[in-house]
Structure formats: structure tokens, C-alpha cells
Design a protein around this motif. Structure first.
Motif, mmCIF file in Angstrom:
data_model
loop_
_atom_site.group_PDB
_atom_site.id
_atom_site.type_symbol
_atom_site.label_atom_id
_atom_site.label_comp_id
_atom_site.label_asym_id
_atom_site.label_seq_id
_atom_site.Cartn_x
_atom_site.Cartn_y
_atom_site.Cartn_z
ATOM 1 N N LEU A 1 63.292 29.208 30.429
ATOM 2 C CA LEU A 1 62.173 29.863 29.750
ATOM 3 C C LEU A 1 60.851 29.623 30.473
ATOM 4 C CD1 LEU A 1 63.111 29.126 26.026
ATOM 5 C CD2 LEU A 1 63.247 31.315 27.215
ATOM 6 N N LEU A 2 60.647 28.407 30.967
ATOM 7 C CA LEU A 2 59.398 28.114 31.663
ATOM 8 C C LEU A 2 59.360 28.772 33.043
ATOM 9 C CD1 LEU A 2 58.849 24.333 30.784
ATOM 10 C CD2 LEU A 2 57.682 26.330 29.828
ATOM 11 N N ALA A 3 60.456 28.671 33.785
ATOM 12 C CA ALA A 3 60.471 29.231 35.142
ATOM 13 C C ALA A 3 60.421 30.749 35.130
ATOM 14 C CB ALA A 3 61.718 28.752 35.885
ATOM 15 N N SER A 4 60.906 31.371 34.063
ATOM 16 C CA SER A 4 60.862 32.834 33.991
ATOM 17 C C SER A 4 59.440 33.364 33.879
ATOM 18 C CB SER A 4 61.689 33.328 32.792
ATOM 19 O OG SER A 4 63.056 33.013 32.965
ATOM 20 N N GLY A 5 58.535 32.528 33.432
ATOM 21 C CA GLY A 5 57.149 32.961 33.310
ATOM 22 C C GLY A 5 56.312 32.711 34.546
ATOM 23 N N GLN A 6 56.915 32.147 35.586
ATOM 24 C CA GLN A 6 56.184 31.868 36.815
ATOM 25 C C GLN A 6 56.282 33.054 37.789
ATOM 26 O OE1 GLN A 6 54.388 29.055 36.836
ATOM 27 N NE2 GLN A 6 55.272 28.646 34.805
ATOM 28 N N THR A 7 55.464 32.992 38.833
ATOM 29 C CA THR A 7 55.459 34.058 39.842
ATOM 30 C C THR A 7 56.719 34.001 40.691
ATOM 31 O OG1 THR A 7 53.050 34.046 39.945
ATOM 32 C CG2 THR A 7 54.230 35.018 41.816
ATOM 33 N N TRP A 8 57.454 35.097 40.715
ATOM 34 C CA TRP A 8 58.681 35.174 41.499
ATOM 35 C C TRP A 8 58.464 35.890 42.829
ATOM 36 C CZ3 TRP A 8 63.859 36.157 38.523
ATOM 37 C CH2 TRP A 8 64.065 35.130 37.602
ATOM 38 N N ALA A 9 57.591 36.869 42.858
ATOM 39 C CA ALA A 9 57.421 37.683 44.067
ATOM 40 C C ALA A 9 55.954 37.969 44.292
ATOM 41 C CB ALA A 9 58.211 38.988 43.953
ATOM 42 N N GLU A 10 55.583 38.063 45.570
ATOM 43 C CA GLU A 10 54.221 38.379 45.960
ATOM 44 C C GLU A 10 54.252 39.432 47.070
ATOM 45 O OE1 GLU A 10 52.276 33.935 45.253
ATOM 46 O OE2 GLU A 10 52.949 34.549 47.263
ATOM 47 N N GLY A 11 53.240 40.235 47.131
ATOM 48 C CA GLY A 11 53.172 41.253 48.179
ATOM 49 C C GLY A 11 51.830 41.961 48.184
#
Length: 220
Positions: A45-55
Motif C-alpha cells: 500500500l505504501l510503495a504503490s503511492g510512490q513514484t514508479w516512472a519518470e520521463g
């Protein structure tokens, strides 16, 4: 021929110490299952709210930096983590075949969360959609795409939930269930015995009746 006396042969007593390792093992597996399930769901639940991709999205004035968190990429891990938490609690509310079914659901929710997070680690659809929405160009795409480690952290949390489900499948039949002492089984409760009329020849009965607010002169 000498007579044979029928003397009973003493039987060895059951070793109570044999049940101690099993009881200790059940407690350890129970504690491990609860810890793995709770920690795994929290991590997901916590990690799902973090930034996964940048561009970056190309625009007329240059490049526009964009990011996407886990829920933008896929909402499956967080949803399955909630299912896993519910299954972890439900394991203690059922017995027998029902417990095995709930334990299997717990394991499958962890497996699904891990696989969906792993698949989202290389996904660029969410950022492409964000680029199209931000620039107003449906054909806009992301350049300089990069991914963080959070999808893999989410996948690790899903694996912890999976391990909790496997422990419940293996040792869940030894775990305790919620107490049913407050549950009504439909058996009628015994009623109070009817009070008999006080004996007029016994003054103590008359006084007891008066203390209860009864009229000792009234016939039952």
C-alpha cells in the motif's frame, strides 16, 4: 501347570512433552503468518503511492517533466493488498475447508500483487497518457523514460503476502479460531426455578419474602 495371574501390565503414560514442540511450532507459524501478511500489505500500500516512472514530454517550448506513481500505472497491487488483509483476518473466523479456501485467497492475492507490480516496472502507458493529457496532443509520447525501484519494493511486499498465505495453507489447521463462547447455538437457556410460597411456620421465609418486595400472605 502353574496358573497364570492376570496382572494388568501398566501402560506408558502419554508424553505431554511431545505436544509442546507442536504447540510451540503452531505459535511460531501463527506469529510469522500474521507478521508477513501485515507487513507485506503495508509495504504494498505504501510503495504503490510512490513514484514508479519518470520521463519528459516534448512540447513547443521544450521538455515537460512528468511522473507517474504506482496507482497511475496499475491499481491491482493496492487492491489485492486490501483483499489480502481481509483474508488474513478471515482466516481466524473460519475453520476446516473454509480456512483453507481463505488461506488460498490470501496466497493468490499476494501472488497477483507481486506479478502486477513486476509487470508495471517497465510500463510506460501511464506516462504516455499523462503526456497526452498535459500537452493536449494525443500522439505525444514520453522521452528519457526511467523507472524507480518502488515497483520492485511493491512486488516484494506481494511476496510477503504470498508467504503468509502459504503458511496458512500449511499450518492453518493448527491455528486457533475466534472464540465462540458468546455465540448463540439455539439451545434454550434453562429458566429460573419458580419460587415457592413462603412457609408461614418459618419466620425466616416470611422475612426473605418481605425483603424481595413480595406479599407473604398472598398465595402462589
Amino acid at each position: 501347570m502353574e496358573g497364570v495371574s492376570a496382572v494388568p501390565v501398566p501402560q506408558p503414560r502419554a508424553r505431554t512433552a511431545d505436544s509442546a514442540p507442536d504447540s510451540a511450532g503452531s505459535r511460531r507459524s501463527l506469529a510469522a503468518g500474521l507478521l508477513l501478511g501485515a507487513v507485506g500489505a503495508t509495504v504494498v500500500l505504501l510503495a504503490s503511492g510512490q513514484t514508479w516512472a519518470e520521463g519528459q514530454a516534448a512540447t513547443g517550448g521544450g521538455a515537460l517533466p512528468l511522473t507517474a506513481d504506482g496507482r497511475d500505472v496499475t491499481g491491482a497491487p493496492a487492491a489485492l493488498a486490501i483483499v489480502g488483509l481481509a483474508a488474513l483476518v478471515a482466516v481466524f473466523a473460519v475453520r476446516g475447508a473454509g480456512r483453507r479456501i481463505v488461506a488460498a485467497l490470501l496466497a493468490l492475492s499476494g501472488l497477483g500483487a507481486a506479478l502486477s507490480a513486476w509487470a508495471g516496472a517497465s510500463d510506460s502507458t501511464a506516462l504516455d497518457d499523462e503526456a497526452a493529457r498535459t500537452t493536449g496532443d494525443a500522439a505525444a509520447t514520453i522521452h528519457a523514460l526511467s523507472h524507480t525501484a518502488w515497483p520492485y519494493v511493491t512486488a516484494a511486499g506481494g511476496l510477503l503476502i504470498l508467504l503468509a498465505g502459504l503458511l496458512a495453507l500449511r499450518y492453518g489447521n493448527r491455528w486457533p479460531a475466534m472464540s465462540g463462547k458468546y455465540e448463540r447455538d439455539g439451545t434454550p437457556r434453562p429458566g429460573k426455578a419458580p419460587r415457592t410460597a413462603p412457609d408461614p411456620d418459618r419466620p425466616e421465609d416470611l422475612w426473605k419474602a418481605l425483603d424481595r418486595g413480595e406479599d407473604p400472605t398472598r398465595e402462589a
